[in-house]
Design a protein around this motif. Structure first.
Motif, PDB file in Angstrom:
ATOM      1  N   MET A 171     -68.265 -10.414   7.525  1.00  0.00           N
ATOM      2  CA  MET A 171     -67.759 -10.673   6.180  1.00  0.00           C
ATOM      3  C   MET A 171     -68.038 -12.121   5.869  1.00  0.00           C
ATOM      4  SD  MET A 171     -66.073  -9.241   3.626  1.00  0.00           S
ATOM      5  CE  MET A 171     -64.625  -8.225   3.834  1.00  0.00           C
ATOM      6  N   PHE A 219     -67.357 -15.216   3.350  1.00  0.00           N
ATOM      7  CA  PHE A 219     -66.446 -15.701   2.328  1.00  0.00           C
ATOM      8  C   PHE A 219     -66.984 -16.995   1.715  1.00  0.00           C
ATOM      9  CE2 PHE A 219     -63.001 -12.841   2.871  1.00  0.00           C
ATOM     10  CZ  PHE A 219     -62.858 -12.583   4.229  1.00  0.00           C
ATOM     11  N   PHE A 254     -60.360 -18.950  -1.506  1.00  0.00           N
ATOM     12  CA  PHE A 254     -61.378 -18.046  -0.994  1.00  0.00           C
ATOM     13  C   PHE A 254     -61.653 -16.894  -1.948  1.00  0.00           C
ATOM     14  CE2 PHE A 254     -62.256 -19.313   3.405  1.00  0.00           C
ATOM     15  CZ  PHE A 254     -61.346 -20.341   3.535  1.00  0.00           C
ATOM     16  N   GLY A 255     -62.919 -16.500  -1.994  1.00  0.00           N
ATOM     17  CA  GLY A 255     -63.289 -15.302  -2.730  1.00  0.00           C
ATOM     18  C   GLY A 255     -62.976 -14.050  -1.924  1.00  0.00           C
ATOM     19  N   PRO A 256     -63.231 -12.883  -2.509  1.00  0.00           N
ATOM     20  CA  PRO A 256     -62.882 -11.616  -1.849  1.00  0.00           C
ATOM     21  C   PRO A 256     -63.810 -11.247  -0.696  1.00  0.00           C
ATOM     22  CG  PRO A 256     -63.943 -11.200  -3.945  1.00  0.00           C
ATOM     23  CD  PRO A 256     -63.737 -12.682  -3.864  1.00  0.00           C
ATOM     24  N   GLY A 257     -64.941 -11.925  -0.600  1.00  0.00           N
ATOM     25  CA  GLY A 257     -65.841 -11.682   0.516  1.00  0.00           C
ATOM     26  C   GLY A 257     -66.948 -10.695   0.201  1.00  0.00           C
ATOM     27  N   ARG A 294     -69.166  -8.031   2.477  1.00  0.00           N
ATOM     28  CA  ARG A 294     -69.381  -7.458   3.814  1.00  0.00           C
ATOM     29  C   ARG A 294     -70.869  -7.175   3.981  1.00  0.00           C
ATOM     30  NH1 ARG A 294     -66.743  -6.125   7.800  1.00  0.00           N
ATOM     31  NH2 ARG A 294     -64.716  -6.243   6.781  1.00  0.00           N
TER      32      ARG A 294
END
Lengths: 116, 111
Positions: free
Chosen positions: A89, A91, A107-110, A112
């Motif tokens: 993941m 970020f 932080f952003g949601p990431g 994957r």
């Protein structure tokens, strides 16, 4: 409330392919970061970016990685030739300043990334 | 090299109980951050501790920082199921730019 956004949320790629992960930091922030988290492990720093240049990078951030701020809003992470071990993941984070020593990063949601 | 250690790494507790998560770090720093992460989600900022003796509280969580001992604690009071998550502490790196994270504490609150 302003937030960091990232696209795509999930990217599947073949080993050896190039990927670009995109981030839109919070608009008045000046410092931008990429971190990664391999499944079940801790969050690891990759790179920080300020004033249109890299300010710090980790050992993970080798020649296969690059970052860019192509316009006033986007911040991208490119992996030129993905490896299986790049699956993680990713970020993006941003912070507004280091005034008074504060370095709170949002932080952003990431994204994957799955490398097959 | 800055190292950040958290313990315990896994914590299973009953609702209504109190517990403390510890975060030790290896070099001088007076800035420490606590984040919460739900499964598959991003990191949510909980507390920013900027000086020795700093104490912050939000609901059932209270964080403190002792820079002389290089120790931060996250205390949970009367745990509820909604607190189940992974909690990370992070410290400003040597050059004060990157964050160096601990391994995280997986908290499970059982009813």
């Amino acid at each position: 409330e302003p937030e960091v956004t990232q696209t795509p949320s999930h990217q599947v790629t073949q080993m050896g392919q190039e990927v670009i992960l995109r981030c839109v930091p919070i608009s008045n922030h000046l410092y931008f970061y990429w971190y990664r988290q391999i499944l079940g492990q801790k969050v690891e720093f990759l790179v920080s970016f300020y004033n249109n240049e890299i300010s710090e990078k980790s050992e993970i951030f080798d020649d296969q990685f690059s970052v860019e701020r192509p316009d006033g809003s986007n911040f991208t992470l490119k992996i030129r030739s993905t490896k299986l071990e790049d699956s993680a993941m990713y970020f993006c984070a941003s912070s507004d300043s280091r005034r008074a020593g504060r370095n709170e990063q949002f932080f952003g949601p990431g994204t994957r990334l799955t490398v097959l | 090299e800055l190292k950040v250690e958290q313990n315990p790494l896994f914590l299973s507790m009953q609702e209504g109980k109190n517990y403390t998560i510890y975060c030790n770090y290896s070099t001088t720093s007076d800035r420490l951050y606590w984040y919460r992460q739900d499964p598959g989600k991003s990191l949510e900022s909980l507390f920013v501790l900027l000086s020795n003796g700093a104490v912050k509280q939000e609901g059932r969580l209270m964080a403190s920082l002792d820079t002389k001992a290089r120790l931060s604690t996250l205390h949970i009071t009367a745990a509820v199921h909604d607190l189940s998550a992974t909690y990370f502490c992070a410290v400003d790196g040597v050059y004060g730019n990157k964050l160096v994270f601990g391994a995280g504490t997986i908290l499970r609150v059982k009813s």
